[in-house]
Design an enzyme around this catalytic site. Structure first.
Site, mmCIF file in Angstrom:
data_model
loop_
_atom_site.group_PDB
_atom_site.id
_atom_site.type_symbol
_atom_site.label_atom_id
_atom_site.label_comp_id
_atom_site.label_asym_id
_atom_site.label_seq_id
_atom_site.Cartn_x
_atom_site.Cartn_y
_atom_site.Cartn_z
ATOM 1 N N GLY A 144 40.634 97.236 -9.278
ATOM 2 C CA GLY A 144 40.866 97.114 -10.820
ATOM 3 C C GLY A 144 42.224 96.708 -11.320
ATOM 4 N N ASP A 145 43.240 96.941 -10.319
ATOM 5 C CA ASP A 145 44.526 96.870 -10.752
ATOM 6 C C ASP A 145 44.796 95.118 -10.254
ATOM 7 O OD1 ASP A 145 44.794 99.427 -11.230
ATOM 8 O OD2 ASP A 145 45.676 99.639 -9.169
HETATM 9 N N1 LIG Z 1 32.200 95.895 -3.952
HETATM 10 C C1 LIG Z 1 32.658 94.704 -4.262
HETATM 11 N N2 LIG Z 1 32.595 93.447 -4.095
HETATM 12 C C2 LIG Z 1 32.776 92.343 -4.574
HETATM 13 N N3 LIG Z 1 34.099 92.865 -5.516
HETATM 14 C C3 LIG Z 1 34.327 93.646 -5.846
HETATM 15 C C4 LIG Z 1 33.592 95.207 -5.371
HETATM 16 N N4 LIG Z 1 34.442 96.094 -5.702
HETATM 17 C C5 LIG Z 1 35.281 95.474 -6.653
HETATM 18 N N5 LIG Z 1 35.219 94.417 -6.743
HETATM 19 C C6 LIG Z 1 36.180 93.535 -7.617
HETATM 20 O O1 LIG Z 1 37.091 93.982 -8.216
HETATM 21 C C7 LIG Z 1 36.781 94.225 -9.698
HETATM 22 C C8 LIG Z 1 37.377 95.576 -10.213
HETATM 23 O O2 LIG Z 1 36.691 96.504 -9.699
HETATM 24 P P1 LIG Z 1 36.212 97.964 -9.978
HETATM 25 O O3 LIG Z 1 35.791 98.977 -8.851
HETATM 26 O O4 LIG Z 1 35.314 97.782 -11.280
HETATM 27 O O5 LIG Z 1 37.502 98.491 -10.800
HETATM 28 P P2 LIG Z 1 38.260 99.871 -10.820
HETATM 29 O O6 LIG Z 1 39.223 99.784 -9.440
HETATM 30 O O7 LIG Z 1 39.303 99.658 -11.883
HETATM 31 O O8 LIG Z 1 37.282 100.660 -10.591
HETATM 32 C C9 LIG Z 1 35.357 93.955 -9.940
HETATM 33 O O9 LIG Z 1 35.083 93.435 -11.137
HETATM 34 C C10 LIG Z 1 34.977 93.093 -8.854
HETATM 35 O O10 LIG Z 1 35.363 91.563 -9.421
HETATM 36 O O1 LIG Z 2 46.932 107.215 -12.024
HETATM 37 P P1 LIG Z 2 45.434 107.589 -11.297
HETATM 38 O O2 LIG Z 2 44.366 107.190 -12.524
HETATM 39 O O3 LIG Z 2 45.559 108.878 -10.679
HETATM 40 O O4 LIG Z 2 45.333 106.444 -10.339
HETATM 41 C C1 LIG Z 2 46.212 106.390 -9.279
HETATM 42 C C2 LIG Z 2 45.624 105.488 -8.030
HETATM 43 O O5 LIG Z 2 45.197 104.454 -8.878
HETATM 44 C C3 LIG Z 2 45.511 103.212 -7.536
HETATM 45 O O6 LIG Z 2 46.287 102.555 -8.491
HETATM 46 C C4 LIG Z 2 44.275 102.298 -7.671
HETATM 47 O O7 LIG Z 2 43.427 101.973 -8.679
HETATM 48 P P2 LIG Z 2 42.193 101.272 -8.752
HETATM 49 O O8 LIG Z 2 41.507 101.525 -7.632
HETATM 50 O O9 LIG Z 2 41.614 101.633 -10.089
HETATM 51 O O10 LIG Z 2 42.665 99.767 -9.043
HETATM 52 C C5 LIG Z 2 45.925 103.666 -6.603
HETATM 53 O O11 LIG Z 2 46.797 102.833 -6.032
HETATM 54 C C6 LIG Z 2 46.435 105.210 -6.842
HETATM 55 O O12 LIG Z 2 46.380 106.196 -5.947
#
Ligand SMILES: Nc1ncnc2c1ncn2[C@@H]1O[C@H](COP(=O)(O)OP(=O)(O)O)[C@@H](O)[C@H]1O
Ligand SMILES: O=P(O)(O)OC[C@H]1O[C@](O)(COP(=O)(O)O)[C@@H](O)[C@@H]1O
Length: 301
Positions: free
Chosen positions: A250-251
């Site tokens: 997500g980041d």
């Molecule tokens: N299993 C996956 N396969 C392909 N792309 C992924 C996958 N997981 C995450 N991504 C990519 O990363 C983006 C952010 O992932 P997501 O898991 O929704 O965010 P977060 O880490 O904030 O929960 C998705 O919109 C997609 O483009």
């Molecule tokens: O501040 P929070 O919500 O506890 O999340 C921290 C965690 O999120 C992350 O930044 C990863 O975030 P995402 O998987 O949502 O992109 C990790 O590096 C970190 O451990």
């Protein structure tokens, strides 16, 4: 200049196991310590994509020093406030049959440290972008992102907010340029399960009505949905690949979006960059390189 704020940074301790057995001794097959925290990840990916930004936030103790050293070693610009008490947290990311995470609550941020962050932010200039990401540490109220944006109101600073619950809700009235909830965060905000596309679109419109200028709903392996400032809807699937570590996807998506936006000023292209960077993160063991992102960009229409 882009500034990211990580109120609660972390060292991410990523442990690989064949199988996680709860209540038994588990032995790791591999492990790695990575700098973590959402804003820090955004700054790291921006740096790799050739877009300079500065990571702001709070660090403390030996883990805070290790985090600063690891970032400096990668040439990443930081301007952290050092806490007088407490340790930067260590978050545990377990890669077994499934991914499991334990995120610690982190050190207490006292009023003095918070005021120091506010003073840093008052140095931002018109046209700067402020990315507010991740959870609030102990000692900081749940409307803290709203308060930071209130401080900057009228100064021409664009905001991006990637947070959940009240942290996000309280920021919406300051009309952030972009918010990026994932499916679960959007469901929690709306208090319902968003089981189909129409429900997700409704969720994006709901956030827009509350003040977000554009909304990027990330849907992990199902890609993402962008509702832009003009009300245009953009839906992109995720490219296929082997998922190695989706922590930070997500980041990376937020960073990719901002890099794409800086290059093109076009929502659809920024979205394309966001998906490429997010998926490149999911397919890498750590955060993606510029080459990883470019390879996926080339695959996306
Ligand atoms: N299993 C996956 N396969 C392909 N792309 C992924 C996958 N997981 C995450 N991504 C990519 O990363 C983006 C952010 O992932 P997501 O898991 O929704 O965010 P977060 O880490 O904030 O929960 C998705 O919109 C997609 O483009
Ligand atoms: O501040 P929070 O919500 O506890 O999340 C921290 C965690 O999120 C992350 O930044 C990863 O975030 P995402 O998987 O949502 O992109 C990790 O590096 C970190 O451990």
């Amino acid at each position: 200049m882009i500034y990211t704020v990580t109120c609660n940074p972390a060292l991410d301790y990523v442990v690989a196991l064949d199988c996680l057995r709860v209540g038994a001794l588990n032995r790791a097959s591999a492990s790695e310590v990575q700098p973590g925290g959402k804003g820090i990840n955004v700054t790291t990916v921006l740096h790799r994509l050739g877009v300079e930004s500065t990571a702001l936030g709070f660090v403390g103790g030996f883990t805070g020093r290790a985090l600063e050293e690891a970032l400096a070693g990668q040439g990443i610009r930081t301007d952290f406030i050092v806490l007088t008490h407490g340790l930067t947290r260590i978050n545990i990311k377990i890669k077994a049959e499934k991914e499991s995470e334990i995120n610690d609550s982190g050190p207490v941020v006292d009023e003095g440290a918070w005021s120091a962050l506010e003073a840093r932010l008052l140095g931002l200039k018109r046209g700067d972008v402020l990315v507010l990401s991740g959870s609030a540490p102990s000692g900081v109220p749940s409307d803290c992102y709203g308060r930071l944006l209130a401080l900057l109101a009228g100064r021409g600073v664009e905001a991006v907010v990637d947070a959940s619950g009240p942290l996000l809700l309280e920021a919406l009235r300051y009309r952030p340029f972009l918010v990026k909830p994932n499916r679960q965060e959007l469901e929690e905000l709306m208090g319902e399960t968003l089981s189909d596309e129409a429900a997700l679109v409704r969720g994006a419109y709901w956030l827009r009505e509350k003040g977000a200028r554009s909304v990027l709903v990330s849907l992990a392996g199902e890609g993402s949905l962008l509702l832009d400032e003009a009300g245009g809807l953009h839906r992109r699937g995720a490219p296929r690949g082997t998922v190695r570590n989706s922590v930070g996807a997500g980041d990376a998506m937020v960073a990719g979006f901002l890099a794409g936006w800086q290059r093109t000023g076009d929502y659809d292209q920024a979205h394309r960059w966001g998906v490429a960077a997010g998926s490149a993160a999911a397919f890498s063991t750590g955060l993606p390189s510029a080459r990883d992102v470019a390879a996926l960009l080339a695959e996306l229409p």
